[in-house]
Design a protein around this motif. Structure first.
Motif, PDB file in Angstrom:
ATOM      1  N   THR A 194     -14.196 -56.780 -36.519  1.00 52.33           N
ATOM      2  CA  THR A 194     -13.495 -55.517 -36.344  1.00 52.33           C
ATOM      3  C   THR A 194     -12.949 -55.010 -37.673  1.00 52.33           C
ATOM      4  N   ALA A 195     -13.162 -53.723 -37.916  1.00 54.63           N
ATOM      5  CA  ALA A 195     -12.660 -53.104 -39.139  1.00 54.63           C
ATOM      6  C   ALA A 195     -11.282 -52.509 -38.876  1.00 54.63           C
ATOM      7  N   GLY A 196     -10.315 -52.856 -39.714  1.00 54.08           N
ATOM      8  CA  GLY A 196      -8.976 -52.293 -39.569  1.00 54.08           C
ATOM      9  C   GLY A 196      -8.281 -52.782 -38.314  1.00 54.08           C
ATOM     10  N   ASP A 197      -7.469 -51.910 -37.732  1.00 57.14           N
ATOM     11  CA  ASP A 197      -6.673 -52.299 -36.571  1.00 57.14           C
ATOM     12  C   ASP A 197      -7.119 -51.585 -35.302  1.00 57.14           C
ATOM     13  N   GLU A 198      -8.399 -51.169 -35.235  1.00 56.73           N
ATOM     14  CA  GLU A 198      -8.863 -50.460 -34.051  1.00 56.73           C
ATOM     15  C   GLU A 198      -8.794 -51.368 -32.824  1.00 56.73           C
ATOM     16  N   SER A 199      -8.505 -50.757 -31.684  1.00 57.35           N
ATOM     17  CA  SER A 199      -8.401 -51.489 -30.430  1.00 57.35           C
ATOM     18  C   SER A 199      -8.818 -50.555 -29.305  1.00 57.35           C
ATOM     19  N   PHE A 200      -9.869 -50.919 -28.576  1.00 58.42           N
ATOM     20  CA  PHE A 200     -10.342 -50.052 -27.503  1.00 58.42           C
ATOM     21  C   PHE A 200     -11.077 -50.878 -26.457  1.00 58.42           C
ATOM     22  N   PHE A 201     -11.279 -50.268 -25.300  1.00 58.26           N
ATOM     23  CA  PHE A 201     -12.019 -50.907 -24.216  1.00 58.26           C
ATOM     24  C   PHE A 201     -12.760 -49.828 -23.454  1.00 58.26           C
ATOM     25  N   TYR A 202     -14.078 -49.935 -23.442  1.00 60.54           N
ATOM     26  CA  TYR A 202     -14.893 -48.966 -22.721  1.00 60.54           C
ATOM     27  C   TYR A 202     -15.842 -49.731 -21.810  1.00 60.54           C
ATOM     28  N   ALA A 203     -15.811 -49.429 -20.509  1.00 54.04           N
ATOM     29  CA  ALA A 203     -16.604 -50.177 -19.541  1.00 54.04           C
ATOM     30  C   ALA A 203     -16.843 -49.300 -18.314  1.00 54.04           C
ATOM     31  N   PRO A 204     -17.686 -49.746 -17.381  1.00 57.63           N
ATOM     32  CA  PRO A 204     -17.982 -48.940 -16.189  1.00 57.63           C
ATOM     33  C   PRO A 204     -16.717 -48.507 -15.451  1.00 57.63           C
ATOM     34  N   SER A 205     -16.598 -47.217 -15.194  1.00 53.13           N
ATOM     35  CA  SER A 205     -15.378 -46.674 -14.599  1.00 53.13           C
ATOM     36  C   SER A 205     -15.218 -47.050 -13.131  1.00 53.13           C
ATOM     37  N   ARG A 268     -10.834 -41.125 -36.125  1.00 55.19           N
ATOM     38  CA  ARG A 268      -9.843 -41.023 -37.193  1.00 55.19           C
ATOM     39  C   ARG A 268      -8.919 -39.830 -37.002  1.00 55.19           C
ATOM     40  N   GLU A 269      -9.397 -38.816 -36.291  1.00 58.49           N
ATOM     41  CA  GLU A 269      -8.612 -37.604 -36.110  1.00 58.49           C
ATOM     42  C   GLU A 269      -8.196 -37.455 -34.654  1.00 58.49           C
ATOM     43  N   ALA A 270      -6.960 -37.022 -34.446  1.00 55.34           N
ATOM     44  CA  ALA A 270      -6.477 -36.778 -33.090  1.00 55.34           C
ATOM     45  C   ALA A 270      -7.250 -35.616 -32.478  1.00 55.34           C
ATOM     46  N   GLY A 271      -7.461 -35.679 -31.174  1.00 53.79           N
ATOM     47  CA  GLY A 271      -8.158 -34.601 -30.492  1.00 53.79           C
ATOM     48  C   GLY A 271      -9.664 -34.657 -30.605  1.00 53.79           C
ATOM     49  N   THR A 272     -10.189 -35.779 -31.066  1.00 57.45           N
ATOM     50  CA  THR A 272     -11.638 -35.942 -31.168  1.00 57.45           C
ATOM     51  C   THR A 272     -12.059 -37.227 -30.460  1.00 57.45           C
ATOM     52  N   LYS A 273     -13.350 -37.322 -30.183  1.00 58.78           N
ATOM     53  CA  LYS A 273     -13.936 -38.524 -29.604  1.00 58.78           C
ATOM     54  C   LYS A 273     -15.160 -38.903 -30.422  1.00 58.78           C
ATOM     55  N   VAL A 274     -15.384 -40.216 -30.538  1.00 57.73           N
ATOM     56  CA  VAL A 274     -16.546 -40.720 -31.266  1.00 57.73           C
ATOM     57  C   VAL A 274     -17.286 -41.710 -30.380  1.00 57.73           C
ATOM     58  N   PHE A 275     -18.591 -41.514 -30.242  1.00 59.98           N
ATOM     59  CA  PHE A 275     -19.418 -42.429 -29.466  1.00 59.98           C
ATOM     60  C   PHE A 275     -20.584 -42.909 -30.323  1.00 59.98           C
ATOM     61  N   TRP A 298     -27.023 -43.548 -33.683  1.00 57.95           N
ATOM     62  CA  TRP A 298     -26.265 -42.455 -34.281  1.00 57.95           C
ATOM     63  C   TRP A 298     -24.868 -42.406 -33.693  1.00 57.95           C
ATOM     64  N   GLU A 299     -23.976 -41.767 -34.436  1.00 58.64           N
ATOM     65  CA  GLU A 299     -22.635 -41.505 -33.936  1.00 58.64           C
ATOM     66  C   GLU A 299     -22.531 -40.028 -33.561  1.00 58.64           C
ATOM     67  N   TYR A 300     -21.973 -39.763 -32.390  1.00 59.33           N
ATOM     68  CA  TYR A 300     -21.781 -38.395 -31.915  1.00 59.33           C
ATOM     69  C   TYR A 300     -20.290 -38.093 -31.869  1.00 59.33           C
ATOM     70  N   LEU A 301     -19.905 -36.979 -32.479  1.00 58.10           N
ATOM     71  CA  LEU A 301     -18.507 -36.579 -32.567  1.00 58.10           C
ATOM     72  C   LEU A 301     -18.258 -35.378 -31.665  1.00 58.10           C
TER      73      LEU A 301
END
Length: 322
Positions: A194-205, A268-275, A298-301
């Motif tokens: 993990t780079a930096g202090d990122e923390s997230f969890f994405y899984a089937p809703s 990195r920016e509030a109000g955005t999403k990165v996948f 690819w990354e989609y913003l």
């Protein structure tokens, strides 16, 4: 002690003895003594404090899932995804998160805890969730042991895996998992430090409570690829910002575009999403545009004007935008 350290200590000792004997009282002698004392401290710090590899330890062999199914060692007989058993069937990764490794059981099994607080579907309480990671690409049967007792596990393509450290891991969730989620990690590429202090969890809703805005943004990306494969430019552009409209997608040359996996990353920016999106592009007659044929990551913003407006894709590419 290394030769460099011994040499530095010898020189410092000689200088100090010379000083005590008062053979010279010049200012240059005092400066030499000060310099050598500092040099000695630096050398000892550099050579004596960093943990060193002192040997190796054996890592217990972990049987592959096919053998476990045959031996009745798993309760998921008939439910294990085909790619885990044959190594060739297609799959779509549906889980991506940051985990702290808590225990390496063998070359196939690793226990870990989510760094983010997680709620199971239908529950309001949040907690750090323990999971079992099954490594389709096994670890090495030897691990490095350091002088401070730390053990670093690894294998071709894997980072150093150390208990207590944090990693970003993507994989496929075992259907109908029981008690503890079982996650299949297809390759070493999906196991990253993990780079930096990122923390997230994405899984089937349908199994875990998801942040509503993430679900909405993910749906936009999924629909975008659906319409790209369907060569429907009108619907694609409804999901992009105005400055991205009017692009020539060379639809006539494309045979198909298949979405393989999609996982959220910390923006990195509030109000955005990165996948991070993995997709497969096939041309009818070989490469016919600037996009490479085959599997691409690819990354989609995405961004939106306010909390009630729709998420729109405003950029994409493989340069590490997040």
């Amino acid at each position: 002690m290394s030769w460099v350290a011994e040499c530095a200590m010898s020189q410092a000792k000689y200088a100090l003895e010379a000083y005590n004997m008062k053979t010279t009282k010049s200012r240059s002698s005092s400066r030499i003594i000060t310099f050598l004392s500092i040099l000695l401290a630096v050398v000892l710090l550099a050579t004596g404090c960093a943990p060193k590899v002192t040997g190796t330890v054996d890592v217990p062999y972990g049987a592959n899932m096919e053998i476990q199914v045959e031996n009745g060692a798993t309760g998921y007989k008939g439910l294990v995804p085909a790619f885990v058993l044959d190594g060739t069937s297609p799959y779509i990764m549906d889980l991506s998160a940051t985990f702290t490794v808590t225990d390496v059981i063998d070359t196939r099994i690793v226990w870990a805890d989510t760094t983010a607080l997680v709620s199971l579907a239908g529950q309001s309480s949040q907690r750090h969730l323990s999971v079992i990671l099954y490594l389709c690409q096994p670890l090495s049967e030897k691990a490095d042991k350091f002088s401070d007792g730390t053990i670093a596990y690894g294998g071709t393509g894997y980072p150093e895996i150390i208990e207590g450290q944090t990693y970003t891991i993507s994989g496929v969730l075992q259907p109908q998992w029981q008690s503890v989620p079982l996650i299949y990690v297809p390759t070493a590429y999906e196991f990253k430090k993990t780079a930096g202090d990122e923390s997230f969890f994405y899984a089937p809703s349908d199994q875990f409570e998801q942040e509503p805005s993430s679900m909405a943004a993910k749906q936009v990306v999924e629909e975008y690829f659906k319409y790209w494969n369907g060569k429907n430019i009108t619907e694609m552009e409804k999901r992009m910002t105005p400055n991205k409209k009017g692009i020539d997608w060379s639809f006539d040359a494309i045979e198909y575009v298949k979405l393989i996996s999609i996982s959220e990353r910390q923006p990195r920016e509030a109000g955005t999403k990165v996948f991070v999106v993995v997709f497969d592009l096939k041309y009818k007659k070989g490469k016919s545009s600037s996009l490479n044929e085959g599997r691409t990551t690819w990354e989609y913003l995405l961004k939106r004007d306010n909390e009630t407006s729709s998420w729109l894709i405003y950029d994409w590419g493989g340069g590490g935008y997040a």
